[in-house]
Design a protein around this motif. Structure first.
Motif, PDB file in Angstrom:
ATOM      1  N   SER A 141       2.112 -13.163  -6.026  1.00 21.92           N
ATOM      2  CA  SER A 141       2.485 -14.228  -6.969  1.00 21.92           C
ATOM      3  C   SER A 141       3.653 -15.041  -6.478  1.00 21.92           C
ATOM      4  N   CYS A 142       4.516 -14.415  -5.639  1.00 20.79           N
ATOM      5  CA  CYS A 142       5.717 -15.096  -5.111  1.00 20.79           C
ATOM      6  C   CYS A 142       6.552 -15.684  -6.250  1.00 20.79           C
ATOM      7  N   THR A 143       6.681 -14.918  -7.297  1.00 19.41           N
ATOM      8  CA  THR A 143       7.414 -15.408  -8.483  1.00 19.41           C
ATOM      9  C   THR A 143       8.775 -14.732  -8.552  1.00 19.41           C
ATOM     10  N   SER A 144       9.815 -15.469  -8.749  1.00 15.84           N
ATOM     11  CA  SER A 144      11.185 -14.950  -8.874  1.00 15.84           C
ATOM     12  C   SER A 144      11.533 -14.804 -10.348  1.00 15.84           C
ATOM     13  N   ALA A 145      12.295 -13.755 -10.628  1.00 13.72           N
ATOM     14  CA  ALA A 145      12.711 -13.531 -12.024  1.00 13.72           C
ATOM     15  C   ALA A 145      13.798 -14.479 -12.463  1.00 13.72           C
ATOM     16  N   ARG A 196      16.972 -11.433  -5.777  1.00 12.73           N
ATOM     17  CA  ARG A 196      16.826 -11.019  -7.164  1.00 12.73           C
ATOM     18  C   ARG A 196      17.976 -10.093  -7.581  1.00 12.73           C
ATOM     19  N   GLN A 197      18.325  -9.143  -6.683  1.00  9.91           N
ATOM     20  CA  GLN A 197      19.434  -8.240  -7.014  1.00  9.91           C
ATOM     21  C   GLN A 197      20.748  -9.010  -7.178  1.00  9.91           C
ATOM     22  N   LEU A 198      20.908 -10.000  -6.260  1.00 10.43           N
ATOM     23  CA  LEU A 198      22.125 -10.797  -6.365  1.00 10.43           C
ATOM     24  C   LEU A 198      22.177 -11.562  -7.680  1.00 10.43           C
ATOM     25  N   GLU A 199      21.046 -12.165  -8.029  1.00 10.90           N
ATOM     26  CA  GLU A 199      20.996 -12.914  -9.282  1.00 10.90           C
ATOM     27  C   GLU A 199      21.186 -11.996 -10.487  1.00 10.90           C
ATOM     28  N   GLU A 200      20.537 -10.777 -10.402  1.00 10.81           N
ATOM     29  CA  GLU A 200      20.715  -9.837 -11.506  1.00 10.81           C
ATOM     30  C   GLU A 200      22.158  -9.376 -11.622  1.00 10.81           C
ATOM     31  N   GLU A 201      22.778  -9.148 -10.439  1.00 14.79           N
ATOM     32  CA  GLU A 201      24.188  -8.731 -10.469  1.00 14.79           C
ATOM     33  C   GLU A 201      25.070  -9.825 -11.048  1.00 14.79           C
ATOM     34  N   LEU A 202      24.769 -11.096 -10.634  1.00 15.01           N
ATOM     35  CA  LEU A 202      25.535 -12.212 -11.189  1.00 15.01           C
ATOM     36  C   LEU A 202      25.321 -12.315 -12.707  1.00 15.01           C
ATOM     37  N   ALA A 203      24.037 -12.153 -13.115  1.00 17.45           N
ATOM     38  CA  ALA A 203      23.748 -12.212 -14.554  1.00 17.45           C
ATOM     39  C   ALA A 203      24.464 -11.078 -15.289  1.00 17.45           C
ATOM     40  N   ASP A 214       0.810  -1.208   0.000  1.00 15.61           N
ATOM     41  CA  ASP A 214       0.000   0.000   0.000  1.00 15.61           C
ATOM     42  C   ASP A 214       0.843   1.258   0.000  1.00 15.61           C
ATOM     43  N   ARG A 215       2.161   1.102   0.235  1.00 14.46           N
ATOM     44  CA  ARG A 215       3.035   2.266   0.295  1.00 14.46           C
ATOM     45  C   ARG A 215       3.224   2.833  -1.112  1.00 14.46           C
ATOM     46  N   PRO A 216       3.324   4.151  -1.250  1.00 12.61           N
ATOM     47  CA  PRO A 216       3.451   4.767  -2.588  1.00 12.61           C
ATOM     48  C   PRO A 216       4.728   4.359  -3.316  1.00 12.61           C
ATOM     49  N   ALA A 217       5.847   4.142  -2.567  1.00 13.13           N
ATOM     50  CA  ALA A 217       7.123   3.846  -3.252  1.00 13.13           C
ATOM     51  C   ALA A 217       7.108   2.486  -3.891  1.00 13.13           C
ATOM     52  N   ALA A 218       6.403   1.540  -3.286  1.00  9.92           N
ATOM     53  CA  ALA A 218       6.429   0.179  -3.818  1.00  9.92           C
ATOM     54  C   ALA A 218       5.597   0.070  -5.068  1.00  9.92           C
ATOM     55  N   GLY A 219       4.422   0.674  -5.132  1.00  7.57           N
ATOM     56  CA  GLY A 219       3.569   0.612  -6.311  1.00  7.57           C
ATOM     57  C   GLY A 219       2.840  -0.700  -6.426  1.00  7.57           C
ATOM     58  N   SER A 220       2.136  -0.831  -7.508  1.00 16.19           N
ATOM     59  CA  SER A 220       1.322  -2.022  -7.716  1.00 16.19           C
ATOM     60  C   SER A 220       2.158  -3.230  -8.029  1.00 16.19           C
ATOM     61  N   SER A 221       3.365  -3.044  -8.607  1.00 18.77           N
ATOM     62  CA  SER A 221       4.211  -4.203  -8.932  1.00 18.77           C
ATOM     63  C   SER A 221       4.626  -4.944  -7.706  1.00 18.77           C
ATOM     64  N   LEU A 222       4.802  -4.243  -6.566  1.00 15.75           N
ATOM     65  CA  LEU A 222       5.182  -4.920  -5.331  1.00 15.75           C
ATOM     66  C   LEU A 222       4.097  -5.854  -4.875  1.00 15.75           C
ATOM     67  N   ALA A 223       2.829  -5.442  -4.976  1.00 15.37           N
ATOM     68  CA  ALA A 223       1.735  -6.317  -4.579  1.00 15.37           C
ATOM     69  C   ALA A 223       1.688  -7.544  -5.451  1.00 15.37           C
ATOM     70  N   THR A 243      10.218 -11.452   3.938  1.00 18.25           N
ATOM     71  CA  THR A 243      10.258 -12.328   2.753  1.00 18.25           C
ATOM     72  C   THR A 243      10.486 -11.520   1.477  1.00 18.25           C
ATOM     73  N   TRP A 244       9.785 -10.377   1.435  1.00 16.65           N
ATOM     74  CA  TRP A 244       9.929  -9.512   0.253  1.00 16.65           C
ATOM     75  C   TRP A 244      11.360  -8.990   0.112  1.00 16.65           C
ATOM     76  N   ILE A 245      11.924  -8.586   1.253  1.00 17.12           N
ATOM     77  CA  ILE A 245      13.293  -8.057   1.249  1.00 17.12           C
ATOM     78  C   ILE A 245      14.274  -9.134   0.808  1.00 17.12           C
ATOM     79  N   LEU A 246      14.081 -10.346   1.358  1.00 14.59           N
ATOM     80  CA  LEU A 246      14.988 -11.444   0.979  1.00 14.59           C
ATOM     81  C   LEU A 246      14.879 -11.747  -0.511  1.00 14.59           C
ATOM     82  N   GLU A 247      13.614 -11.735  -0.974  1.00 14.59           N
ATOM     83  CA  GLU A 247      13.456 -12.001  -2.401  1.00 14.59           C
ATOM     84  C   GLU A 247      14.098 -10.911  -3.251  1.00 14.59           C
ATOM     85  N   GLN A 248      13.960  -9.636  -2.809  1.00 14.93           N
ATOM     86  CA  GLN A 248      14.578  -8.543  -3.543  1.00 14.93           C
ATOM     87  C   GLN A 248      16.100  -8.671  -3.522  1.00 14.93           C
ATOM     88  N   GLN A 249      16.643  -9.007  -2.377  1.00 14.38           N
ATOM     89  CA  GLN A 249      18.097  -9.199  -2.294  1.00 14.38           C
ATOM     90  C   GLN A 249      18.557 -10.348  -3.180  1.00 14.38           C
TER      91      GLN A 249
END
Length: 270
Positions: free
Chosen positions: A26-30, A71-78, A12-21, A63-69
């Motif tokens: 969905s609990c889907t990883s990129a 994801r960032q780690l995987e993106e950085e590795l990629a 519901d926070r403005p910074a996260a937006g609808s994509s965060l929800a 959980t969201w933070i861990l997933e973001q971390q």
């Protein structure tokens, strides 16, 4: 009802937006597929209270933070893998370019060396041709010099032979004239080779006397000095007839031959 009763949630926070929800539900990883057994958050609304709601929110946020971390780690590795692959491709391309440059330089060097060899071979051929021309000219000059020397020697030899011949001829002429003079004096001829000698009985000539004696050498000399073979004596005979009259067993054959040959020459010359 449970969701509406909750305090403002992270989505519901403005910074996260609808994509965060969408990410939370969905609990889907990129970078990996979704596992419903482990990626779905379950809670019991009956047991939610003020503390439970906060705990649930903390759990979701964690959980969201861990997933973001993750994801960032995987993106950085990629990104790192992509950068490494790009760098490797760049290095391969640079290596290929260096190889092409080296091959071009080697080919250019070979062409320069081949051109230098051709120029050197051409220069050698020209030098050999020049030497051959010089040698040929020298040979021709040497042959011409030899030929000229031989010509000079032959001319000198001919001139020397001519001088010797002239000297010998002059000597022969001198001896002939002296011999003829002695013959004329010995036999009393005072009028030269054509002058007659007369007495009370007959008239004769020097050629007739030599023919009578069978002196072939004197016959020849007298003819050379101008005696006339057709001249007749007081008996009406020529020198040839006189020689034949006194010939005995070919004693006057040489004189007859001299008279015949010299007479023929005199007749031809006349």
């Amino acid at each position: 009802q449970v969701l509406s009763a909750l305090a403002p949630l992270p989505w519901d926070r403005p910074a996260a937006g609808s994509s965060l929800a969408m990410d939370l539900f969905s609990c889907t990883s990129a970078c990996r597929p979704c596992d419903p057994a482990t990626d779905t958050v379950r809670f019991d609304p009956a047991n939610l209270g003020a503390g439970g709601r906060v705990a649930a929110l903390d759990k979701v946020e964690e959980t969201w933070i861990l997933e973001q971390q993750q994801r960032q780690l995987e993106e950085e590795l990629a990104w790192r893998r992509a950068a490494e692959e790009k760098q490797a491709a760049l290095e391969r391309r640079q290596a290929e370019e260096r190889g092409d440059l080296q091959r071009r330089e080697a080919r250019a060097l070979q062409e320069r060396e081949a051109r230098a060899r051709r120029e050197e071979e051409e220069a050698q051929r020209q030098e050999e041709a020049r030497r051959e021309r010089e040698e040929r000219l020298l040979g021709e000059e040497a042959e011409r010099a030899v030929w000229e020397r031989r010509q000079r020697e032959e001319r000198a030899a001919a001139e020397e032979a001519a001088r010797h011949s002239e000297v010998a001829r002059a000597e022969r002429d001198r001896r002939r004239r002296e011999s003829v003079a002695c013959f004329l004096k010995e036999h009393g001829f005072t009028g030269g080779v054509r002058g007659p000698k007369r007495n009370m009985v007959n008239t004769t000539f020097p050629l007739h006397r030599a023919a009578k004696l069978g002196d072939a050498q004197m016959v020849e000399w007298l003819l050379v000095e101008g005696a006339v073979p057709s001249q007749t004596n007081s008996s009406g005979r020529t020198a040839d007839q006189v020689a034949r009259k006194h010939d005995s067993q070919n004693s006057h054959s040489a004189a007859l031959r001299a008279l015949g040959s010299m007479g023929a020459l005199r007749a031809g010359g006349a």
